[in-house]
Design a protein around this motif. Structure first.
Motif, PDB file in Angstrom:
ATOM      1  N   MET A   1       0.843  -1.200   0.000  1.00  0.00           N
ATOM      2  CA  MET A   1       0.000   0.000   0.000  1.00  0.00           C
ATOM      3  C   MET A   1       0.876   1.247   0.000  1.00  0.00           C
ATOM      4  N   VAL A   2       2.193   1.049   0.095  1.00  0.00           N
ATOM      5  CA  VAL A   2       3.111   2.195   0.208  1.00  0.00           C
ATOM      6  C   VAL A   2       4.039   2.283  -1.015  1.00  0.00           C
ATOM      7  N   PHE A   3       4.627   1.124  -1.377  1.00  0.00           N
ATOM      8  CA  PHE A   3       5.646   1.145  -2.431  1.00  0.00           C
ATOM      9  C   PHE A   3       5.061   0.733  -3.786  1.00  0.00           C
ATOM     10  N   GLY A   4       5.697   1.201  -4.822  1.00  0.00           N
ATOM     11  CA  GLY A   4       5.276   0.849  -6.176  1.00  0.00           C
ATOM     12  C   GLY A   4       5.916  -0.460  -6.614  1.00  0.00           C
ATOM     13  N   PRO A   5       5.427  -1.053  -7.712  1.00  0.00           N
ATOM     14  CA  PRO A   5       5.959  -2.347  -8.160  1.00  0.00           C
ATOM     15  C   PRO A   5       7.398  -2.284  -8.665  1.00  0.00           C
ATOM     16  N   VAL A   6       7.927  -1.091  -8.888  1.00  0.00           N
ATOM     17  CA  VAL A   6       9.297  -1.003  -9.394  1.00  0.00           C
ATOM     18  C   VAL A   6      10.306  -1.407  -8.323  1.00  0.00           C
ATOM     19  N   SER A   7       9.886  -1.349  -7.032  1.00  0.00           N
ATOM     20  CA  SER A   7      10.801  -1.678  -5.930  1.00  0.00           C
ATOM     21  C   SER A   7      10.777  -3.161  -5.626  1.00  0.00           C
ATOM     22  N   CYS A   8      11.938  -3.691  -5.222  1.00  0.00           N
ATOM     23  CA  CYS A   8      12.026  -5.080  -4.772  1.00  0.00           C
ATOM     24  C   CYS A   8      11.169  -5.225  -3.509  1.00  0.00           C
ATOM     25  N   ALA A   9      10.412  -6.318  -3.424  1.00  0.00           N
ATOM     26  CA  ALA A   9       9.502  -6.503  -2.285  1.00  0.00           C
ATOM     27  C   ALA A   9      10.277  -6.683  -0.986  1.00  0.00           C
ATOM     28  N   THR A  10      11.520  -7.103  -1.061  1.00  0.00           N
ATOM     29  CA  THR A  10      12.303  -7.365   0.153  1.00  0.00           C
ATOM     30  C   THR A  10      13.132  -6.154   0.582  1.00  0.00           C
ATOM     31  N   CYS A  11      13.956  -5.638  -0.326  1.00  0.00           N
ATOM     32  CA  CYS A  11      14.881  -4.568   0.089  1.00  0.00           C
ATOM     33  C   CYS A  11      14.514  -3.195  -0.464  1.00  0.00           C
ATOM     34  N   ARG A  12      13.484  -3.112  -1.282  1.00  0.00           N
ATOM     35  CA  ARG A  12      12.988  -1.839  -1.840  1.00  0.00           C
ATOM     36  C   ARG A  12      13.915  -1.202  -2.866  1.00  0.00           C
ATOM     37  N   ALA A  13      14.880  -1.935  -3.334  1.00  0.00           N
ATOM     38  CA  ALA A  13      15.753  -1.373  -4.374  1.00  0.00           C
ATOM     39  C   ALA A  13      14.972  -1.301  -5.680  1.00  0.00           C
ATOM     40  N   PRO A  14      15.028  -0.175  -6.400  1.00  0.00           N
ATOM     41  CA  PRO A  14      14.309  -0.093  -7.679  1.00  0.00           C
ATOM     42  C   PRO A  14      14.940  -1.021  -8.728  1.00  0.00           C
ATOM     43  N   GLN A  15      14.108  -1.723  -9.486  1.00  0.00           N
ATOM     44  CA  GLN A  15      14.605  -2.667 -10.491  1.00  0.00           C
ATOM     45  C   GLN A  15      14.790  -2.011 -11.855  1.00  0.00           C
ATOM     46  N   LEU A  16      14.208  -0.832 -12.029  1.00  0.00           N
ATOM     47  CA  LEU A  16      14.427  -0.047 -13.245  1.00  0.00           C
ATOM     48  C   LEU A  16      14.927   1.326 -12.787  1.00  0.00           C
ATOM     49  N   PRO A  17      15.713   2.013 -13.604  1.00  0.00           N
ATOM     50  CA  PRO A  17      16.316   3.271 -13.138  1.00  0.00           C
ATOM     51  C   PRO A  17      15.290   4.366 -12.822  1.00  0.00           C
ATOM     52  N   LEU A  18      15.550   5.092 -11.728  1.00  0.00           N
ATOM     53  CA  LEU A  18      14.704   6.221 -11.336  1.00  0.00           C
ATOM     54  C   LEU A  18      15.601   7.441 -11.161  1.00  0.00           C
ATOM     55  N   SER A  19      15.037   8.614 -11.421  1.00  0.00           N
ATOM     56  CA  SER A  19      15.804   9.848 -11.203  1.00  0.00           C
ATOM     57  C   SER A  19      15.861  10.136  -9.701  1.00  0.00           C
ATOM     58  N   VAL A  20      16.598  11.170  -9.325  1.00  0.00           N
ATOM     59  CA  VAL A  20      16.705  11.529  -7.903  1.00  0.00           C
ATOM     60  C   VAL A  20      15.312  11.803  -7.319  1.00  0.00           C
ATOM     61  N   GLY A  21      14.462  12.396  -8.121  1.00  0.00           N
ATOM     62  CA  GLY A  21      13.109  12.698  -7.667  1.00  0.00           C
ATOM     63  C   GLY A  21      12.172  11.497  -7.718  1.00  0.00           C
ATOM     64  N   GLY A  22      12.685  10.308  -8.099  1.00  0.00           N
ATOM     65  CA  GLY A  22      11.854   9.101  -8.127  1.00  0.00           C
ATOM     66  C   GLY A  22      11.094   8.907  -9.428  1.00  0.00           C
ATOM     67  N   GLN A  23      11.407   9.728 -10.436  1.00  0.00           N
ATOM     68  CA  GLN A  23      10.729   9.581 -11.734  1.00  0.00           C
ATOM     69  C   GLN A  23      11.421   8.499 -12.567  1.00  0.00           C
ATOM     70  N   PRO A  24      10.637   7.708 -13.323  1.00  0.00           N
ATOM     71  CA  PRO A  24      11.281   6.684 -14.162  1.00  0.00           C
ATOM     72  C   PRO A  24      12.102   7.324 -15.288  1.00  0.00           C
ATOM     73  N   VAL A  25      13.186   6.667 -15.625  1.00  0.00           N
ATOM     74  CA  VAL A  25      14.065   7.159 -16.695  1.00  0.00           C
ATOM     75  C   VAL A  25      14.202   6.044 -17.728  1.00  0.00           C
ATOM     76  N   ALA A  26      14.118   6.370 -18.999  1.00  0.00           N
ATOM     77  CA  ALA A  26      14.307   5.353 -20.040  1.00  0.00           C
ATOM     78  C   ALA A  26      14.836   5.984 -21.305  1.00  0.00           C
ATOM     79  N   GLY A  27      15.666   5.215 -22.017  1.00  0.00           N
ATOM     80  CA  GLY A  27      16.188   5.692 -23.292  1.00  0.00           C
ATOM     81  C   GLY A  27      15.157   5.447 -24.386  1.00  0.00           C
ATOM     82  N   VAL A  28      15.351   6.083 -25.522  1.00  0.00           N
ATOM     83  CA  VAL A  28      14.452   5.847 -26.653  1.00  0.00           C
ATOM     84  C   VAL A  28      14.897   4.550 -27.325  1.00  0.00           C
ATOM     85  N   MET A  29      13.929   3.719 -27.659  1.00  0.00           N
ATOM     86  CA  MET A  29      14.256   2.410 -28.205  1.00  0.00           C
ATOM     87  C   MET A  29      14.620   2.497 -29.685  1.00  0.00           C
TER      88      MET A  29
END
Ligand SMILES: [Zn+2]
Ligand SMILES: [Zn+2]
Length: 408
Positions: A157-185
């Motif tokens: 109810m607190v964390f988003g799916p991008v975080s690991c359920a155990t240690c909360r490390a993001p599995q995809l890159p996030l900016s300092v402000g927590g925004q998702p970052v992605a390159g153009v494919m």
């Protein structure tokens, strides 16, 4: 002057804002998990909130693989400006639906794709041990704590799916402000994924896929595939079935053969000098080295498919080839009371072209370099090229059986 009346409904006033997600953050063939994870990160939503937003029922066994794409998710995708097909692909709906049984229950990420902020549906398919774009082994656990992760959104109810359920490390890159970052494919990557998906769709019932995970190694045939005998199944042609029953059989066969040779000559001319030299060497038993290109190798296999193979040098190198040819193709067409030879010819041309495209794909995508022994099992079942209409099914099968007996 009457005063404006403002009526507050019983539940209070709700402000519903459309969540935001810039277009390049949800690329073609990305998974529903990737979409949800980035959507949640971009709008500061928890796993529960984003599940609700996408209409994914949590108690379901595979919430990210629903029977059909949730309507809410379709509407949201439309609102965000994503093509409907991209949303369907993410949920393994639409043309890729048949690949659902191949989906892995754990979340698997390619380190390189993840670094660029992407997770594709192709990473979730069991036959792959490595990312087909980068050849790197897929990681099915958290990069930081090593905990395995399910292909699901979780119920935090607190964390988003991008975080690991155990240690909360993001599995995809996030900016300092927590925004998702992605390159153009790159367009090449999109095309490569599309080709792989088409390749797997044509072979989805192959026992090798379901018996073992990761049969497709790093773009080459290694280990298990060799033992499992990769099947190269010729896909059905798009043209309608027909068989000219009143034509003398021998004349029709001669026409088909002429059509085959015309096509073979066109393909031969497309091979470069190196390729032709290699091919001539192979049929004379002089060469066993790697083919100079996919074209020449595909040509060798394609010819063996349709022509039968009596060449001792080829037979020695390509065990079990071929099990299909012009006669089999003819026999597998169901009987038709139509005299139209043009229709038969056009169906045959389509079948030749389809098998050529399939061989090129097989060789190029799987990275085959030489005529392999016991690698391919070329098999086209009688119904490969045609969808037998129910009323004619028996007739077609009987005809096929008769022909088998007469040629035996
Ligand atoms: Zn990758
Ligand atoms: Zn972790």
């Amino acid at each position: 002057m009457p005063l404006p009346v403002f009526i507050v409904p019983p539940g209070g006033v709700k402000v519903v804002a459309l969540p935001k997600l810039p277009g390049h953050l949800f690329a073609p063939y990305e998974s529903a998990w990737a979409w949800a994870a980035k959507l949640a990160a971009a709008n500061a939503l928890s796993a529960c909130e984003v599940s609700g937003l996408l209409g994914i029922a949590a108690p379901q066994s595979d919430p990210l693989l629903p029977e059909q794409t949730p309507r809410v998710a379709q509407a949201l995708g439309r609102g965000l400006g994503f093509p409907a097909g991209r949303i369907r692909d993410a949920f393994l709906d639409g043309p890729v639906q048949c690949l659902k049984p191949l989906m892995h229950e754990r979340l698997r990420l390619c380190p390189e794709c993840a670094r660029h902020g992407h997770h594709f549906i192709i990473h979730q398919l069991r036959p792959f041990a490595c990312c087909p774009l980068h050849g790197l082994p897929l990681r099915d656990h958290c990069r930081r704590c090593g905990a395995p992760q399910a292909y699901a959104l979780g119920n935090s109810m607190v964390f988003g799916p991008v975080s690991c359920a155990t240690c909360r490390a993001p599995q995809l890159p996030l900016s300092v402000g927590g925004q998702p970052v992605a390159g153009v494919m790159a367009a090449r990557s999109v095309e490569l994924i599309a080709r792989w998906l088409a390749f797997l769709r044509r072979r989805v019932t192959l026992p090798a896929w379901s018996d073992m995970d990761g049969v497709l190694g790093a773009r080459q045939f290694e280990g298990s595939v060799r033992r499992q005998r990769m099947q190269a199944i010729i896909p059905p042609g798009p043209a309608p079935y027909r068989l000219v029953s009143r034509w003398p059989a021998s004349l029709q066969h001669a026409c088909l053969e002429r059509c085959y040779w015309r096509q073979a000559n066109v393909l031969w001319r497309q091979c470069d000098d190196h390729g032709r030299q290699w091919y001539r060497g192979v049929v004379r038993g002089l060469r066993i080295d790697a083919a100079p290109g996919a074209q020449a190798l595909a040509f060798a296999y394609w010819r063996m498919t349709w022509q039968g193979c009596s060449n001792p040098y080829l037979l020695r190198r390509a065990h079990g080839l071929p099990l299909y040819g012009i006669a089999e193709w003819e026999a597998s067409q169901c009987a038709h009371d139509d005299d139209d030879i043009d229709v038969t010819m056009s169906a045959f041309e389509d079948a030749l072209a389809a098998s050529w495209a399939d061989w090129l794909d097989c060789i190029d995508l799987l990275g085959a370099k030489e005529l392999e022994r016991e690698t391919w099992r070329l098999r086209a079942p009688p119904s490969t090229f045609v969808l037998f209409p129910k009323s004619k099914k028996r007739r077609g099968t009987k005809f096929f059986a008769q022909l088998l007996r007469s040629t035996a």
